[in-house]
Design a protein around this motif. Sequence first.
Motif, PDB file in Angstrom:
ATOM      1  N   SER A  43      -3.186   3.625   5.674  1.00 32.97           N
ATOM      2  CA  SER A  43      -2.404   3.014   4.599  1.00 32.97           C
ATOM      3  C   SER A  43      -3.297   2.620   3.427  1.00 32.97           C
ATOM      4  O   SER A  43      -2.894   2.763   2.264  1.00 32.97           O
ATOM      5  CB  SER A  43      -1.624   1.810   5.117  1.00 32.97           C
ATOM      6  N   VAL A  44      -4.504   2.167   3.695  1.00 36.53           N
ATOM      7  CA  VAL A  44      -5.431   1.841   2.608  1.00 36.53           C
ATOM      8  C   VAL A  44      -5.799   3.106   1.830  1.00 36.53           C
ATOM      9  O   VAL A  44      -5.850   3.100   0.591  1.00 36.53           O
ATOM     10  CB  VAL A  44      -6.691   1.126   3.149  1.00 36.53           C
ATOM     11  N   MET A  45      -6.038   4.203   2.541  1.00 38.42           N
ATOM     12  CA  MET A  45      -6.369   5.462   1.869  1.00 38.42           C
ATOM     13  C   MET A  45      -5.179   5.961   1.036  1.00 38.42           C
ATOM     14  O   MET A  45      -5.358   6.438  -0.088  1.00 38.42           O
ATOM     15  CB  MET A  45      -6.791   6.523   2.885  1.00 38.42           C
ATOM     16  N   LEU A  46      -3.971   5.854   1.576  1.00 41.99           N
ATOM     17  CA  LEU A  46      -2.787   6.254   0.805  1.00 41.99           C
ATOM     18  C   LEU A  46      -2.647   5.413  -0.463  1.00 41.99           C
ATOM     19  O   LEU A  46      -2.314   5.930  -1.532  1.00 41.99           O
ATOM     20  CB  LEU A  46      -1.525   6.134   1.663  1.00 41.99           C
ATOM     21  N   PHE A  47      -2.926   4.116  -0.350  1.00 39.17           N
ATOM     22  CA  PHE A  47      -2.846   3.232  -1.516  1.00 39.17           C
ATOM     23  C   PHE A  47      -3.916   3.581  -2.552  1.00 39.17           C
ATOM     24  O   PHE A  47      -3.612   3.677  -3.745  1.00 39.17           O
ATOM     25  CB  PHE A  47      -2.984   1.773  -1.081  1.00 39.17           C
ATOM     26  N   THR A  48      -5.146   3.779  -2.109  1.00 34.87           N
ATOM     27  CA  THR A  48      -6.223   4.063  -3.067  1.00 34.87           C
ATOM     28  C   THR A  48      -6.042   5.398  -3.768  1.00 34.87           C
ATOM     29  O   THR A  48      -6.533   5.580  -4.878  1.00 34.87           O
ATOM     30  CB  THR A  48      -7.612   4.022  -2.397  1.00 34.87           C
ATOM     31  N   HIS A  49      -5.328   6.321  -3.153  1.00 36.97           N
ATOM     32  CA  HIS A  49      -5.063   7.614  -3.788  1.00 36.97           C
ATOM     33  C   HIS A  49      -3.724   7.638  -4.535  1.00 36.97           C
ATOM     34  O   HIS A  49      -3.299   8.684  -5.018  1.00 36.97           O
ATOM     35  CB  HIS A  49      -5.117   8.739  -2.757  1.00 36.97           C
ATOM     36  N   GLY A  50      -3.046   6.495  -4.593  1.00 37.82           N
ATOM     37  CA  GLY A  50      -1.831   6.375  -5.388  1.00 37.82           C
ATOM     38  C   GLY A  50      -0.563   6.897  -4.739  1.00 37.82           C
ATOM     39  O   GLY A  50       0.445   7.076  -5.419  1.00 37.82           O
ATOM     40  N   PHE A  51      -0.579   7.109  -3.430  1.00 41.09           N
ATOM     41  CA  PHE A  51       0.607   7.631  -2.753  1.00 41.09           C
ATOM     42  C   PHE A  51       1.610   6.543  -2.372  1.00 41.09           C
ATOM     43  O   PHE A  51       2.790   6.834  -2.184  1.00 41.09           O
ATOM     44  CB  PHE A  51       0.216   8.420  -1.503  1.00 41.09           C
ATOM     45  N   ILE A  52       1.142   5.308  -2.220  1.00 39.28           N
ATOM     46  CA  ILE A  52       2.040   4.194  -1.912  1.00 39.28           C
ATOM     47  C   ILE A  52       1.726   3.025  -2.836  1.00 39.28           C
ATOM     48  O   ILE A  52       0.622   2.906  -3.358  1.00 39.28           O
ATOM     49  CB  ILE A  52       1.969   3.742  -0.430  1.00 39.28           C
ATOM     50  N   SER A  53       2.702   2.153  -3.024  1.00 36.69           N
ATOM     51  CA  SER A  53       2.527   0.984  -3.903  1.00 36.69           C
ATOM     52  C   SER A  53       1.827  -0.150  -3.160  1.00 36.69           C
ATOM     53  O   SER A  53       1.695  -0.124  -1.928  1.00 36.69           O
ATOM     54  CB  SER A  53       3.894   0.512  -4.399  1.00 36.69           C
ATOM     55  N   ALA A  54       1.440  -1.157  -3.922  1.00 34.14           N
ATOM     56  CA  ALA A  54       0.818  -2.342  -3.321  1.00 34.14           C
ATOM     57  C   ALA A  54       1.800  -3.049  -2.391  1.00 34.14           C
ATOM     58  O   ALA A  54       1.422  -3.547  -1.325  1.00 34.14           O
ATOM     59  CB  ALA A  54       0.323  -3.293  -4.403  1.00 34.14           C
ATOM     60  N   ASP A  55       3.079  -3.081  -2.788  1.00 33.83           N
ATOM     61  CA  ASP A  55       4.095  -3.715  -1.935  1.00 33.83           C
ATOM     62  C   ASP A  55       4.230  -2.977  -0.603  1.00 33.83           C
ATOM     63  O   ASP A  55       4.349  -3.607   0.450  1.00 33.83           O
ATOM     64  CB  ASP A  55       5.451  -3.751  -2.643  1.00 33.83           C
ATOM     65  N   ALA A  56       4.214  -1.646  -0.661  1.00 32.11           N
ATOM     66  CA  ALA A  56       4.299  -0.859   0.569  1.00 32.11           C
ATOM     67  C   ALA A  56       3.070  -1.095   1.439  1.00 32.11           C
ATOM     68  O   ALA A  56       3.187  -1.210   2.663  1.00 32.11           O
ATOM     69  CB  ALA A  56       4.436   0.626   0.245  1.00 32.11           C
ATOM     70  N   LEU A  57       1.903  -1.191   0.824  1.00 27.89           N
ATOM     71  CA  LEU A  57       0.672  -1.448   1.578  1.00 27.89           C
ATOM     72  C   LEU A  57       0.754  -2.790   2.299  1.00 27.89           C
ATOM     73  O   LEU A  57       0.442  -2.878   3.493  1.00 27.89           O
ATOM     74  CB  LEU A  57      -0.539  -1.424   0.648  1.00 27.89           C
ATOM     75  N   VAL A  58       1.197  -3.815   1.592  1.00 33.03           N
ATOM     76  CA  VAL A  58       1.311  -5.146   2.202  1.00 33.03           C
ATOM     77  C   VAL A  58       2.308  -5.112   3.360  1.00 33.03           C
ATOM     78  O   VAL A  58       2.048  -5.668   4.441  1.00 33.03           O
ATOM     79  CB  VAL A  58       1.713  -6.199   1.144  1.00 33.03           C
TER      80      VAL A  58
END
Length: 85
Positions: A43-58
């Motif tokens: 999930s951190v990798m998906l967030f850093t590459h812009g595939f998921i939002s910060a809300d989704a990461l949390v």
Amino acid sequence: MLIFIPASFWVAHTCFGAGKLSYKALALIGVIGVIVHVVLMGSVMLFTHGFISADALVFIQMMNAALILITPWVGEKNLEMRHRT
């Protein structure tokens, strides 16, 4: 590694075996640990590459933490039900 690897072996030796928790429980703990870390890093990798939002990461991280808490509870309830029958 100097602390956690020896501590892990000590916990395994102390808590698992004859008259203690089963080795199946030890294997389950290992599998859950791998799954939790894959979800954490994935999930951190998906967030850093812009595939998921910060809300989704949390949200994913909160559900990941809940998995750690829910799994032993479900296992304990499952064992209680088996011993009753």
